[in-house]
Design a protein around this motif. Sequence first.
Motif, PDB file in Angstrom:
ATOM      1  N   ALA A 106      17.467  13.446  47.236  1.00 58.21           N
ATOM      2  CA  ALA A 106      17.185  14.580  48.264  1.00 58.21           C
ATOM      3  C   ALA A 106      16.514  15.733  47.521  1.00 58.21           C
ATOM      4  O   ALA A 106      17.179  16.665  46.850  1.00 58.21           O
ATOM      5  CB  ALA A 106      18.424  15.083  49.219  1.00 58.21           C
ATOM      6  N   ASP A 159      14.075  11.390  48.640  1.00 54.33           N
ATOM      7  CA  ASP A 159      14.146  11.655  50.162  1.00 54.33           C
ATOM      8  C   ASP A 159      13.550  12.967  50.183  1.00 54.33           C
ATOM      9  O   ASP A 159      13.907  14.100  49.782  1.00 54.33           O
ATOM     10  CB  ASP A 159      15.464  11.657  50.782  1.00 54.33           C
ATOM     11  CG  ASP A 159      15.846  12.366  51.851  1.00 54.33           C
ATOM     12  OD1 ASP A 159      15.130  11.847  53.068  1.00 54.33           O
ATOM     13  OD2 ASP A 159      16.720  13.253  52.013  1.00 54.33           O
ATOM     14  N   SER A 202      12.538  12.214  55.940  1.00 50.85           N
ATOM     15  CA  SER A 202      13.671  12.576  57.028  1.00 50.85           C
ATOM     16  C   SER A 202      13.218  13.719  57.530  1.00 50.85           C
ATOM     17  O   SER A 202      12.107  14.616  56.898  1.00 50.85           O
ATOM     18  CB  SER A 202      14.847  12.883  56.313  1.00 50.85           C
ATOM     19  OG  SER A 202      15.357  11.869  55.481  1.00 50.85           O
ATOM     20  N   ARG A 244      16.373   7.415  62.753  1.00 55.06           N
ATOM     21  CA  ARG A 244      17.653   7.879  62.352  1.00 55.06           C
ATOM     22  C   ARG A 244      18.528   7.943  63.445  1.00 55.06           C
ATOM     23  O   ARG A 244      18.351   8.763  64.477  1.00 55.06           O
ATOM     24  CB  ARG A 244      17.299   9.219  61.573  1.00 55.06           C
ATOM     25  CG  ARG A 244      18.585  10.175  61.379  1.00 55.06           C
ATOM     26  CD  ARG A 244      18.472  11.138  60.566  1.00 55.06           C
ATOM     27  NE  ARG A 244      19.461  12.361  60.206  1.00 55.06           N
ATOM     28  CZ  ARG A 244      19.542  13.283  59.649  1.00 55.06           C
ATOM     29  NH1 ARG A 244      18.354  13.676  59.401  1.00 55.06           N
ATOM     30  NH2 ARG A 244      20.574  13.957  59.725  1.00 55.06           N
ATOM     31  N   ILE A 263      26.666  22.621  57.597  1.00 59.47           N
ATOM     32  CA  ILE A 263      26.287  21.191  56.860  1.00 59.47           C
ATOM     33  C   ILE A 263      26.688  19.887  57.297  1.00 59.47           C
ATOM     34  O   ILE A 263      26.554  18.943  56.790  1.00 59.47           O
ATOM     35  CB  ILE A 263      26.440  21.302  55.351  1.00 59.47           C
ATOM     36  CG1 ILE A 263      28.164  21.745  54.771  1.00 59.47           C
ATOM     37  CG2 ILE A 263      25.650  22.417  54.544  1.00 59.47           C
ATOM     38  CD1 ILE A 263      28.443  21.797  53.471  1.00 59.47           C
ATOM     39  N   HIS A 305      22.532  10.416  58.379  1.00 61.31           N
ATOM     40  CA  HIS A 305      23.169  11.235  57.526  1.00 61.31           C
ATOM     41  C   HIS A 305      24.136  12.317  58.157  1.00 61.31           C
ATOM     42  O   HIS A 305      23.785  12.914  59.016  1.00 61.31           O
ATOM     43  CB  HIS A 305      22.042  12.152  56.698  1.00 61.31           C
ATOM     44  CG  HIS A 305      22.543  13.219  56.015  1.00 61.31           C
ATOM     45  ND1 HIS A 305      23.049  13.122  54.609  1.00 61.31           N
ATOM     46  CD2 HIS A 305      22.447  14.513  56.514  1.00 61.31           C
ATOM     47  CE1 HIS A 305      23.482  14.335  54.354  1.00 61.31           C
ATOM     48  NE2 HIS A 305      23.078  15.204  55.352  1.00 61.31           N
ATOM     49  N   SER A 327      26.834  17.151  54.723  1.00 61.31           N
ATOM     50  CA  SER A 327      27.036  17.293  52.987  1.00 61.31           C
ATOM     51  C   SER A 327      28.675  17.370  52.785  1.00 61.31           C
ATOM     52  O   SER A 327      29.371  17.665  53.524  1.00 61.31           O
ATOM     53  CB  SER A 327      26.361  18.465  52.682  1.00 61.31           C
ATOM     54  OG  SER A 327      24.928  18.281  52.836  1.00 61.31           O
ATOM     55  N   GLN A 328      28.668  17.351  51.343  1.00 64.62           N
ATOM     56  CA  GLN A 328      29.984  17.548  50.885  1.00 64.62           C
ATOM     57  C   GLN A 328      31.044  16.893  51.738  1.00 64.62           C
ATOM     58  O   GLN A 328      32.057  17.327  52.101  1.00 64.62           O
ATOM     59  CB  GLN A 328      30.139  19.118  50.990  1.00 64.62           C
ATOM     60  CG  GLN A 328      31.161  19.736  49.975  1.00 64.62           C
ATOM     61  CD  GLN A 328      30.954  19.252  48.658  1.00 64.62           C
ATOM     62  OE1 GLN A 328      29.887  18.684  48.207  1.00 64.62           O
ATOM     63  NE2 GLN A 328      31.742  19.960  47.590  1.00 64.62           N
ATOM     64  N   GLY A 368      25.412  13.406  51.015  1.00 63.49           N
ATOM     65  CA  GLY A 368      26.746  13.717  51.272  1.00 63.49           C
ATOM     66  C   GLY A 368      27.703  13.357  50.282  1.00 63.49           C
ATOM     67  O   GLY A 368      28.857  13.886  50.604  1.00 63.49           O
ATOM     68  N   PRO A 380      21.476  11.335  47.936  1.00 61.76           N
ATOM     69  CA  PRO A 380      22.429  12.196  47.252  1.00 61.76           C
ATOM     70  C   PRO A 380      21.718  13.277  46.867  1.00 61.76           C
ATOM     71  O   PRO A 380      20.379  13.165  46.355  1.00 61.76           O
ATOM     72  CB  PRO A 380      23.131  11.689  46.240  1.00 61.76           C
ATOM     73  CG  PRO A 380      22.100  10.440  45.953  1.00 61.76           C
ATOM     74  CD  PRO A 380      21.435   9.968  46.925  1.00 61.76           C
ATOM     75  N   GLY A 381      21.938  14.497  46.860  1.00 64.69           N
ATOM     76  CA  GLY A 381      21.251  15.881  46.546  1.00 64.69           C
ATOM     77  C   GLY A 381      22.167  16.473  45.648  1.00 64.69           C
ATOM     78  O   GLY A 381      21.860  16.199  44.113  1.00 64.69           O
ATOM     79  N   ARG A 382      23.138  17.224  46.028  1.00 68.39           N
ATOM     80  CA  ARG A 382      23.906  17.985  45.141  1.00 68.39           C
ATOM     81  C   ARG A 382      24.914  17.164  44.279  1.00 68.39           C
ATOM     82  O   ARG A 382      24.902  17.850  43.165  1.00 68.39           O
ATOM     83  CB  ARG A 382      25.118  18.967  46.014  1.00 68.39           C
ATOM     84  CG  ARG A 382      26.098  18.304  46.637  1.00 68.39           C
ATOM     85  CD  ARG A 382      26.888  19.000  47.464  1.00 68.39           C
ATOM     86  NE  ARG A 382      26.114  19.254  48.801  1.00 68.39           N
ATOM     87  CZ  ARG A 382      26.158  20.534  49.506  1.00 68.39           C
ATOM     88  NH1 ARG A 382      26.711  21.409  49.154  1.00 68.39           N
ATOM     89  NH2 ARG A 382      25.244  20.368  50.650  1.00 68.39           N
ATOM     90  N   ARG A 406      24.100  30.783  48.737  1.00 73.18           N
ATOM     91  CA  ARG A 406      25.442  30.150  49.470  1.00 73.18           C
ATOM     92  C   ARG A 406      26.503  30.832  49.685  1.00 73.18           C
ATOM     93  O   ARG A 406      27.184  30.724  50.656  1.00 73.18           O
ATOM     94  CB  ARG A 406      25.659  28.802  48.552  1.00 73.18           C
ATOM     95  CG  ARG A 406      24.411  28.089  48.245  1.00 73.18           C
ATOM     96  CD  ARG A 406      24.628  26.596  47.297  1.00 73.18           C
ATOM     97  NE  ARG A 406      25.439  25.553  48.508  1.00 73.18           N
ATOM     98  CZ  ARG A 406      26.875  25.547  48.472  1.00 73.18           C
ATOM     99  NH1 ARG A 406      27.476  26.038  47.551  1.00 73.18           N
ATOM    100  NH2 ARG A 406      27.533  24.836  49.430  1.00 73.18           N
ATOM    101  N   TYR A 451      27.335  30.671  53.400  1.00 78.16           N
ATOM    102  CA  TYR A 451      28.455  29.653  53.885  1.00 78.16           C
ATOM    103  C   TYR A 451      29.912  30.125  53.471  1.00 78.16           C
ATOM    104  O   TYR A 451      30.681  29.640  53.595  1.00 78.16           O
ATOM    105  CB  TYR A 451      28.319  28.394  53.355  1.00 78.16           C
ATOM    106  CG  TYR A 451      26.810  27.611  53.603  1.00 78.16           C
ATOM    107  CD1 TYR A 451      26.453  27.343  54.591  1.00 78.16           C
ATOM    108  CD2 TYR A 451      26.178  27.737  52.240  1.00 78.16           C
ATOM    109  CE1 TYR A 451      24.959  26.838  54.534  1.00 78.16           C
ATOM    110  CE2 TYR A 451      24.792  26.934  52.154  1.00 78.16           C
ATOM    111  CZ  TYR A 451      24.220  26.772  53.486  1.00 78.16           C
ATOM    112  OH  TYR A 451      23.015  25.967  53.511  1.00 78.16           O
ATOM    113  N   TYR A 500      20.664  24.021  45.659  1.00 77.03           N
ATOM    114  CA  TYR A 500      20.502  24.685  46.714  1.00 77.03           C
ATOM    115  C   TYR A 500      20.518  26.122  46.128  1.00 77.03           C
ATOM    116  O   TYR A 500      20.850  27.200  46.675  1.00 77.03           O
ATOM    117  CB  TYR A 500      21.567  24.350  48.022  1.00 77.03           C
ATOM    118  CG  TYR A 500      21.529  23.128  48.440  1.00 77.03           C
ATOM    119  CD1 TYR A 500      20.367  22.611  49.203  1.00 77.03           C
ATOM    120  CD2 TYR A 500      22.375  22.220  48.125  1.00 77.03           C
ATOM    121  CE1 TYR A 500      20.219  21.335  49.492  1.00 77.03           C
ATOM    122  CE2 TYR A 500      22.295  20.793  48.689  1.00 77.03           C
ATOM    123  CZ  TYR A 500      21.360  20.434  49.311  1.00 77.03           C
ATOM    124  OH  TYR A 500      21.336  19.258  49.725  1.00 77.03           O
TER     125      TYR A 500
END
Length: 431
Positions: A66, A87, A110, A157, A170, A207, A210-211, A247, A289-291, A327, A331, A388
């Motif tokens: 991602a 992505d 996406s 999707r 998220i 999707h 996340s996390q 995620g 996956p990103g993070r 962040r 959040y 992020y």
Amino acid sequence: MSNAHIPESEWFSYRDGLLSCEQVPLDSIADEVNTPAFVYSGRAIDDAYRSIDEALQFAPHLIAYAVKANGNLSLLARLASQGCGADIVSLGEMQRALKAGFSPDHIVFSGVGKRREEIAAAAEAGIRAIHVENVQELDVVESVAKEVGRPLPIGLRVNPDVDAKTHPYIATGLRESKFGLAIPVAEELVPRIVQSPHLELEAVACHIGSQLTSPAPLRESIEILGSFAQLCLERGAKLRAIDIGGGWPMHYGQEVDPYPPAKVFGEAIREGLETAGMLRPDIEIITEPGRAIVGDAGVLLTRVLYTKTQGDRRFVIVDAAMTELIRPALYGAYHAIMPIDEPASDAVLAPVDVVGPVCESGDFVAKDRPLPPVKPGDLLAIRGAGAYGREMQSMYNARPLPPEVLVDGMRSRVIRERSGPEALWQGEILA
Ligand code: LLP
């Protein structure tokens, strides 16, 4: 160190009393590029990519990183060279991904609001699939396909209405969220897509957020997605892939128990697909996956400017701010903070608010964080800043964009320079 508030990792650990990224002491990077600065461990990225790759060995798969997590060109190029896909959620991310060397056939698009010109550019570039999540968007994709004179590969999707049990900002897979198509709506679209000479239904996607700290919601969503894939096949779609979204979780440092490793998530994915009858050699698994790939590979290196006590609060004022890492403000996210000078093992920890120079009370990195004593001039590393961080940066208060440094073993390279004053007014016309 055994101190739970100062967690070391394989890639960020104390060597000769100094916190180092791989084998490079972070104070030497601060000397070279000043602070604030992002520092990434190349090997942490490779390692994270490899562990997801290994977890999916049971089936053909594509890891579509991602790009939104961190789109620095050097990091993208590094992943592309390992066979990773991308992505993307915008034309800009596509341009980044192509510039970094991703093959168009490894790029999926996406996003809940793609403009017509973005869809046309994706068609022109010949990317692997455009993931449609709106009936009106499908009309646009079909009309672009007519214009370019060849069928366009798409994914549908869906929104599986599964609670990802993560932060509400998220979580994306609940019925009330703006993402994806409700399954009954998606089902209705399938015959139309299969019959259209302008569209090829090549993937189903979801999707849920996340996390994902436990694999159970992922597995549940895959079962739902898998049944939808079955329906698509029964109705004549020539599906090539099932895209289970991103995620995969990362550790930020406050976790009491570690999250299950990638292989446990891989097992849950395998079970979900098997239950849905979709574990097939002709269907590729795509994951985004990103993070989990870049998050823990990066720190935000910052210097203490001042300390002060106000009322009953003790402030540590650092030179990084919400402009580099939003962040915590957005959040209430937790990021571990490690002094670069190794604290004595008997150092007394006292709670402080670590705040930035930006003129907002919401500009903080941490509140009530137990830290060993720090003084002006000390360097700190804010962990888990690889994902992020730079991507959500801003130039608020006319702050320059920080440099980025990539470490490999004993070598460090600047992969983005700190922006100069001209970047502050780039594009502005003095009227
Ligand atoms: N795929 C899609 C369709 C997504 O929307 C996302 C994230 C991902 C993959 C990657 O998610 P990851 O594996 O990195 O969790 N700014 C927030 C995160 C927003 C994520 C949005 N979508 C944060 O800092 O936590």
